[in-house]
Design a protein around this motif. Structure first.
Motif, PDB file in Angstrom:
ATOM      1  N   LEU A  81      -4.561   8.203  -1.803  1.00 40.66           N
ATOM      2  CA  LEU A  81      -3.740   9.394  -2.146  1.00 40.66           C
ATOM      3  C   LEU A  81      -2.464   8.878  -3.014  1.00 40.66           C
ATOM      4  O   LEU A  81      -1.749   9.606  -3.820  1.00 40.66           O
ATOM      5  CB  LEU A  81      -3.412  10.124  -0.979  1.00 40.66           C
ATOM      6  N   VAL A  82      -2.360   7.744  -3.054  1.00 40.13           N
ATOM      7  CA  VAL A  82      -1.066   6.980  -3.600  1.00 40.13           C
ATOM      8  C   VAL A  82      -1.377   6.593  -4.872  1.00 40.13           C
ATOM      9  O   VAL A  82      -2.390   5.693  -4.988  1.00 40.13           O
ATOM     10  CB  VAL A  82      -0.263   6.186  -2.551  1.00 40.13           C
ATOM     11  N   SER A  83      -0.598   6.994  -5.883  1.00 34.98           N
ATOM     12  CA  SER A  83      -1.000   6.352  -7.188  1.00 34.98           C
ATOM     13  C   SER A  83      -0.476   5.028  -7.462  1.00 34.98           C
ATOM     14  O   SER A  83       0.558   4.542  -6.617  1.00 34.98           O
ATOM     15  CB  SER A  83      -0.584   7.336  -8.289  1.00 34.98           C
ATOM     16  N   GLY A  84      -1.064   4.277  -8.113  1.00 36.11           N
ATOM     17  CA  GLY A  84      -0.552   2.854  -8.449  1.00 36.11           C
ATOM     18  C   GLY A  84      -0.868   1.717  -7.569  1.00 36.11           C
ATOM     19  O   GLY A  84      -0.190   0.545  -7.618  1.00 36.11           O
ATOM     20  N   VAL A  85      -1.892   2.122  -6.768  1.00 31.10           N
ATOM     21  CA  VAL A  85      -2.189   1.048  -5.573  1.00 31.10           C
ATOM     22  C   VAL A  85      -3.509   0.131  -6.109  1.00 31.10           C
ATOM     23  O   VAL A  85      -4.461   0.501  -6.824  1.00 31.10           O
ATOM     24  CB  VAL A  85      -2.372   1.554  -4.094  1.00 31.10           C
ATOM     25  N   ARG A  86      -3.615  -1.189  -5.612  1.00 30.27           N
ATOM     26  CA  ARG A  86      -4.630  -1.918  -5.932  1.00 30.27           C
ATOM     27  C   ARG A  86      -5.139  -2.743  -4.661  1.00 30.27           C
ATOM     28  O   ARG A  86      -4.295  -3.098  -4.065  1.00 30.27           O
ATOM     29  CB  ARG A  86      -4.199  -2.884  -7.025  1.00 30.27           C
ATOM     30  N   LEU A 136      -7.917  -9.405   2.822  1.00 34.06           N
ATOM     31  CA  LEU A 136      -7.589  -8.106   2.236  1.00 34.06           C
ATOM     32  C   LEU A 136      -6.105  -8.349   1.548  1.00 34.06           C
ATOM     33  O   LEU A 136      -5.093  -8.799   2.245  1.00 34.06           O
ATOM     34  CB  LEU A 136      -7.389  -7.044   3.089  1.00 34.06           C
ATOM     35  N   ASN A 137      -5.997  -7.969  -0.013  1.00 33.66           N
ATOM     36  CA  ASN A 137      -4.616  -8.050  -0.544  1.00 33.66           C
ATOM     37  C   ASN A 137      -4.437  -6.592  -0.834  1.00 33.66           C
ATOM     38  O   ASN A 137      -5.393  -6.079  -1.478  1.00 33.66           O
ATOM     39  CB  ASN A 137      -4.604  -9.064  -1.781  1.00 33.66           C
ATOM     40  N   PHE A 138      -3.034  -6.262  -0.702  1.00 31.36           N
ATOM     41  CA  PHE A 138      -2.830  -4.767  -1.031  1.00 31.36           C
ATOM     42  C   PHE A 138      -1.509  -4.789  -1.968  1.00 31.36           C
ATOM     43  O   PHE A 138      -0.572  -5.388  -1.528  1.00 31.36           O
ATOM     44  CB  PHE A 138      -2.842  -3.984   0.050  1.00 31.36           C
ATOM     45  N   TYR A 139      -1.624  -4.134  -3.121  1.00 31.25           N
ATOM     46  CA  TYR A 139      -0.403  -4.006  -4.018  1.00 31.25           C
ATOM     47  C   TYR A 139      -0.145  -2.528  -4.210  1.00 31.25           C
ATOM     48  O   TYR A 139      -0.767  -1.689  -4.501  1.00 31.25           O
ATOM     49  CB  TYR A 139      -0.808  -4.543  -5.222  1.00 31.25           C
ATOM     50  N   TYR A 140       1.282  -2.301  -4.135  1.00 28.96           N
ATOM     51  CA  TYR A 140       1.918  -1.114  -4.590  1.00 28.96           C
ATOM     52  C   TYR A 140       2.560  -1.374  -6.023  1.00 28.96           C
ATOM     53  O   TYR A 140       3.584  -1.906  -6.197  1.00 28.96           O
ATOM     54  CB  TYR A 140       2.881  -0.570  -3.952  1.00 28.96           C
ATOM     55  N   GLY A 141       1.790  -0.997  -7.084  1.00 29.37           N
ATOM     56  CA  GLY A 141       2.112  -1.497  -8.500  1.00 29.37           C
ATOM     57  C   GLY A 141       2.225  -3.265  -8.340  1.00 29.37           C
ATOM     58  O   GLY A 141       1.363  -3.837  -8.164  1.00 29.37           O
ATOM     59  N   LYS A 142       3.244  -3.635  -8.524  1.00 30.09           N
ATOM     60  CA  LYS A 142       3.487  -5.378  -8.531  1.00 30.09           C
ATOM     61  C   LYS A 142       3.534  -5.636  -7.147  1.00 30.09           C
ATOM     62  O   LYS A 142       3.607  -6.748  -7.037  1.00 30.09           O
ATOM     63  CB  LYS A 142       4.658  -5.593  -9.501  1.00 30.09           C
ATOM     64  N   PHE A 143       4.196  -4.771  -6.289  1.00 32.38           N
ATOM     65  CA  PHE A 143       4.565  -5.210  -5.003  1.00 32.38           C
ATOM     66  C   PHE A 143       3.484  -5.623  -4.275  1.00 32.38           C
ATOM     67  O   PHE A 143       2.551  -4.690  -3.829  1.00 32.38           O
ATOM     68  CB  PHE A 143       5.424  -4.323  -4.345  1.00 32.38           C
ATOM     69  N   GLN A 144       3.450  -6.748  -3.497  1.00 31.13           N
ATOM     70  CA  GLN A 144       2.223  -7.062  -2.548  1.00 31.13           C
ATOM     71  C   GLN A 144       2.463  -6.822  -1.282  1.00 31.13           C
ATOM     72  O   GLN A 144       3.469  -7.372  -0.800  1.00 31.13           O
ATOM     73  CB  GLN A 144       1.647  -8.575  -2.903  1.00 31.13           C
ATOM     74  N   ALA A 145       1.778  -5.613  -0.584  1.00 29.32           N
ATOM     75  CA  ALA A 145       2.293  -5.419   0.708  1.00 29.32           C
ATOM     76  C   ALA A 145       1.373  -6.021   1.700  1.00 29.32           C
ATOM     77  O   ALA A 145       1.876  -6.149   2.773  1.00 29.32           O
ATOM     78  CB  ALA A 145       2.332  -3.749   0.695  1.00 29.32           C
ATOM     79  N   LEU A 146       0.296  -6.283   1.320  1.00 24.02           N
ATOM     80  CA  LEU A 146      -0.550  -7.243   2.402  1.00 24.02           C
ATOM     81  C   LEU A 146      -0.916  -8.335   1.673  1.00 24.02           C
ATOM     82  O   LEU A 146      -1.602  -8.598   0.624  1.00 24.02           O
ATOM     83  CB  LEU A 146      -1.555  -6.308   2.898  1.00 24.02           C
ATOM     84  N   LYS A 147      -0.690  -9.405   2.342  1.00 23.21           N
ATOM     85  CA  LYS A 147      -1.456 -10.921   1.948  1.00 23.21           C
ATOM     86  C   LYS A 147      -2.385 -11.384   2.613  1.00 23.21           C
ATOM     87  O   LYS A 147      -2.327 -11.938   3.861  1.00 23.21           O
ATOM     88  CB  LYS A 147       0.038 -11.661   1.899  1.00 23.21           C
TER      89      LYS A 147
END
Lengths: 292, 252
Positions: B57-62, B11-22
């Motif tokens: 619910l948060v916008s800009g997540v990937r 699982l990879n998780f991004y808030y915009g460009k910031f990667q929160a989970l690697k």
């Protein structure tokens, strides 16, 4: 040192004076209104004034019954409320809860702009667009009717209702929405079952202040409601509101005449109505906060 | 672990460009308490919110990768979010009972999911409140506003309201951080009780809490899963140096 203290004193005195000024002005206006308005009741009974069916201020002797004017105001206000409240509430829900960021900003700006349009301009536009349309759509002899006034005033009440209700929705803690969504509720279920009930006091206040705005509005209604001082039997008849009466007749009356006093007395009635509405709004807004 | 309740795959998780989970890989067993620990900003709450898709619910997540709950990839487009969130309940950091009566707080779930008739609500309310140990205290004041309860009672009510919709995974995001030590201990007691029937994932800042309640623990740092294993092993014989530094308090 003493210079500095003197300076402090002057600043404080100025601030105090500005603060107290608004109260003094309100008091003076209120006293003047009462003084002039109550003079009427030396000539005419209160009951006869409030419930008299005929407003013939310049006949001899004058007949000063304002029932047609009160009913005129009520018809127009009622109609405007019926139109603007559902629209305003739906609009506020859309702006506050559903619209994505950019659209939300656009809509908020739009609503603020609507509030910024001078009422005379709205009245003027209503006169040349809405009035002929009402005449045609309903097949009436004239489009200058209560319904035209109601539609126009609904536009004026909308910004008040929308902006105050949106504030109320914003004040609902995020945790309520998250808790509801996290339980599998849909967005609409969350809005209807959780958000709207928690914002209910603010919504009531928004509606009340919107109504207050409508009751006090003058120019637009004067231009498009036909101004016939007869008891209105339907929405499709011309009416004359209390505000329009004062605006239209104050310039032509003899100072100190019964007619003149009667116009002030109408002012007292208006003042009482808006005061009660604002009081209810205030109560809805602050009365409930004690509980939470 | 063949019978993992929740499986996280790459699982990879991004808030915009910031990667929160690697590249997180994790398997969470059924009917146990799994603790997620780590310093602030390490992505533990983000991970928790992936399990019921609250991040939507948060916008800009990937999101890349898979989260499999009960054998189903919950990020598959055909997934029914209402159904998912009914099954995977969440308890928040600040108790957030709805501004309704105690009764209506519990009845809210059954009524939005239409799985019980109005007549069954009293029974559901009683069962749920009993399960969290509130029934005896509150049975005579079910019509009171839930906001009049103490913090601990509010948090229990929030748990009860998940039990009422027959959730079977409970996600707890620092559920005790707004409570005093005694209330915390009692909520932990409740968690141990609930473990028998529910799968619990708890995010906590409090290392002692993780050690006390969980059977497995995962240590995260800067979005990476550093170490995952049985709590007892992780706290007594950590395999990685970073984990040891954190749990012994030399860091974090």
């Amino acid at each position: 040192m003493s210079m500095r203290r003197y300076y402090e004193f002057v600043i404080e005195a100025l601030i105090f004076a500005s603060g107290i000024a608004s109260i003094i002005f309100v008091l003076l206006i209120f006293i003047f209104l009462l003084k002039e308005g109550l003079m009427l009741f030396e000539h005419v009974g209160v009951f006869e004034f409030l419930f008299g069916k005929y407003w013939y201020p310049i006949s001899e002797p004058p007949r000063l019954g304002i029932l047609p004017l009160i009913l005129g105001s009520l018809w127009v206000t009622f109609g405007a409320t019926v139109i603007s409240v559902p629209l305003g509430i739906a609009c506020a829900i859309f702006i506050g809860e559903i619209a994505p960021g950019w659209l939300k900003e656009v809509l908020k700006a739009g609503v603020e702009l609507l509030a910024a349009i001078p009422s005379i301009v709205l009245g003027f536009i209503g006169l040349v667009t809405l009035v002929p349309m009402v005449k045609k759509v309903f097949g009436l002899p004239t489009g200058l009717t209560a319904i035209s006034g109601s539609i126009m005033l609904a536009f004026m009440a909308m910004p008040t209702i929308v902006s105050i209700m949106e504030d109320a929705l914003n004040a609902v803690p995020r945790g309520y929405r998250e808790g509801s969504i996290a339980m599998g509720a849909t967005q609409w279920q969350t809005i209807r079952r959780i958000v709207l009930p928690s914002a209910s006091s603010g919504i009531i206040a928004a509606v009340m202040l919107g109504i207050g705005r409508v009751v006090g509005e003058t120019m637009a209604v004067m231009m498009i409601t036909g101004n016939a001082a007869v008891i209105p039997m339907s929405f499709f008849a011309p009416v004359r509101t209390m505000t329009a009466t004062i605006a239209a007749e104050m310039g032509e009356t003899v100072q100190g005449s019964e007619h003149y006093f009667a116009l002030f007395a109408i002012g007292i009635v208006l003042f009482a109505i808006t005061f009660v509405i604002n009081l209810l709004a205030d109560f809805a807004l602050h009365g409930k906060q004690i509980r939470t | 672990m063949a019978d993992a309740k929740i499986k996280v795959k790459a699982l990879n998780f991004y808030y915009g460009k910031f990667q929160a989970l690697k590249n997180v890989k994790l398997e969470i067993p059924e009917r146990e308490i799994t603790a997620i620990i780590g310093p602030s900003g390490c992505g533990k709450s983000t991970l928790l919110r992936c399990f019921n898709r609250m991040n939507d619910l948060v916008s800009g997540v990937r999101i890349e990768g898979e989260v499999v709950v009960d054998g189903e990839d919950i990020y598959c487009p055909s997934v029914d979010l209402v159904h998912l969130r009914k099954k995977v309940g969440m308890v928040f950091q600040r108790p957030n009972p709805f501004p309704l009566s105690i009764f209506d707080n519990i009845a809210y779930g059954p009524s939005i999911h239409h799985f019980a008739s109005r007549k069954q609500f009293p029974e559901i309310v009683e069962r749920s409140l009993k399960a969290v140990g509130l029934w005896n205290d509150l049975k005579d004041r079910l019509r009171d506003l839930a906001l009049t309860l103490s913090g601990e009672q509010q948090q229990r009510l929030c748990i009860a309201r998940l039990l009422a919709v027959e959730a079977d995974i409970l996600l707890m995001d620092e559920p005790c951080s707004a409570l005093d030590p005694i209330a915390t201990e009692r909520i932990e007691e409740l968690m141990r009780e609930l473990r028998k029937k529910y799968t619990i994932v708890i995010v906590t800042h409090n290392m002692q809490q993780a050690a006390r309640v969980s059977s497995r623990a995962a240590y995260f740092y800067l979005g990476e899963l550093i170490e995952y294993g049985s709590t007892q092993r992780l706290f007594t014989r950590p395999l990685r140096r970073e984990t040891e530094d954190y749990i012994t308090g030399r860091f974090g």
